[in-house]
Design an enzyme around this catalytic site. Structure first.
Site, PDB file in Angstrom:
ATOM      1  N   HIS A   1      54.322  39.090 -67.272  1.00  0.00           N
ATOM      2  CA  HIS A   1      53.813  38.088 -66.402  1.00  0.00           C
ATOM      3  C   HIS A   1      53.764  38.715 -65.179  1.00  0.00           C
ATOM      4  CE1 HIS A   1      54.113  34.234 -63.509  1.00  0.00           C
ATOM      5  NE2 HIS A   1      52.852  34.454 -64.026  1.00  0.00           N
TER       6      HIS A   1
ATOM      7  N   HIS B   1      59.792  27.851 -67.085  1.00  0.00           N
ATOM      8  CA  HIS B   1      58.254  28.404 -66.874  1.00  0.00           C
ATOM      9  C   HIS B   1      58.453  29.849 -66.928  1.00  0.00           C
ATOM     10  CE1 HIS B   1      55.160  29.417 -63.984  1.00  0.00           C
ATOM     11  NE2 HIS B   1      54.427  28.927 -64.933  1.00  0.00           N
TER      12      HIS B   1
END
Length: 311
Positions: free
Chosen positions: A110, A35
């Site tokens: 991110h 992920h």
């Protein structure tokens, strides 16, 4: 063959699969993924990414390095770099990209701006050269601050880097490891933007489904996964099982000095891996899985074993 012990390096696990798995459509195999694959490259010294809402960008600017340190601790989802992840058996990469005006280049991100995309992709390419029977799925799932021209330039970069190794968008049933080995193909790129309607080497967003529980509760996530597994799935797409919990603001505030890893991910890993152990592959079973901090709880080897248990 339950409980089979893998007697080879995880870096080459695909080349050791039984014949039945090699001849099975790729989307019906159990494939370990990570992920936010490239989040390992973010740091508190980086800029806040355009994936963050304006209020977080304003807040981190107000608190400076301390604010970015907090953001980094809660945005970091992987400790291992992409080469290490691939060596550990990861074959699905969750790619989140932006065009960063400061460097005039593509970056992974991110929460904070990470490594240049070209740098990470070069590591992927180097791994493929060393392991000619391993196949990697690159899923470009999120894009930020990108124009149509930027998308064209990123597609060009991907074609330049992977070229003849890219599996074109064809009938899902035809894509097996056996077929890909025969044609020297090692990369399948899902590009979740409509521009790929004009670039048929890439796989469109309609070829993958990845339901997201969007919860910080481990019991709620496991219930969500159970319901997904019981309801089954279609066999003409890739299907992503997201073994991840997502911190809300209340979780972060009540664990302000901690991190995503220590507060949630480490606690979830044994539950998610235990849940996987008795599952099956195939058209109604486990396919691509993703997890934070993939080195936890024998996640990768447990998932690979499912491809043997199906025989």
């Amino acid at each position: 063959m339950a409980g089979v012990k893998l007697n080879y390096k995880l870096a080459d696990w695909m080349s050791h699969l039984p014949v039945s798995s090699v001849q099975t459509p790729l989307n019906l195999l159990a494939i370990p993924g990570s992920h936010n694959t490239f989040s390992y490259s973010i740091s508190p010294s980086g800029d806040v990414g355009p994936d963050q809402p304006q209020w977080i960008q304003d807040l981190t600017r107000m608190f400076g390095t301390a604010g970015k340190d907090t953001l980094c601790r809660w945005a970091l989802t992987q400790n291992l770099n992409v080469s290490q992840q691939l060596e550990q058996g990861i074959r699905y990469l969750d790619c989140r990209v932006c065009w960063f005006s400061k460097t005039q280049d593509f970056h992974f991100l991110h929460g904070l701006i990470g490594a240049k995309a070209a740098t990470g992709l070069d590591e992927v390419s180097a791994f493929l050269v060393k392991h000619p029977k391993e196949v990697i799925i690159l899923d470009f799932s999120h894009f930020y601050s990108m124009s149509n021209t930027d998308h064209v330039n990123l597609l060009t970069m991907l074609t330049d880097k992977f070229g003849s190794k890219m599996c074109p968008y064809i009938d899902m049933e035809s894509v097996t490891l056996e077929m890909m080995w025969e044609h020297g193909l090692q990369v399948l790129i899902i590009y979740q933007n409509d521009i790929v309607k004009e670039h048929l080497t890439f796989w469109p967003r309609t070829t993958i489904r990845s339901p997201w529980a969007n919860t910080s509760s481990i019991p709620d996530l496991m219930s969500f996964m159970d319901n997904q597994y019981k309801s089954g799935r279609t066999d003409n797409v890739f299907f992503g099982w997201q073994g991840v919990v997502t911190p809300g603001m209340a979780t972060i505030v009540s664990n302000f000095g901690s991190s995503l890893k220590d507060t949630l991910a480490i606690k979830l890993a044994p539950f998610f891996v235990s849940w996987l152990k008795d599952k099956k592959t195939g058209c109604h079973g486990i396919s691509i899985c993703t997890m934070d901090f993939i080195e936890q709880a024998n996640y990768v080897s447990t998932l690979i074993e499912l491809n043997y248990n199906a025989c």
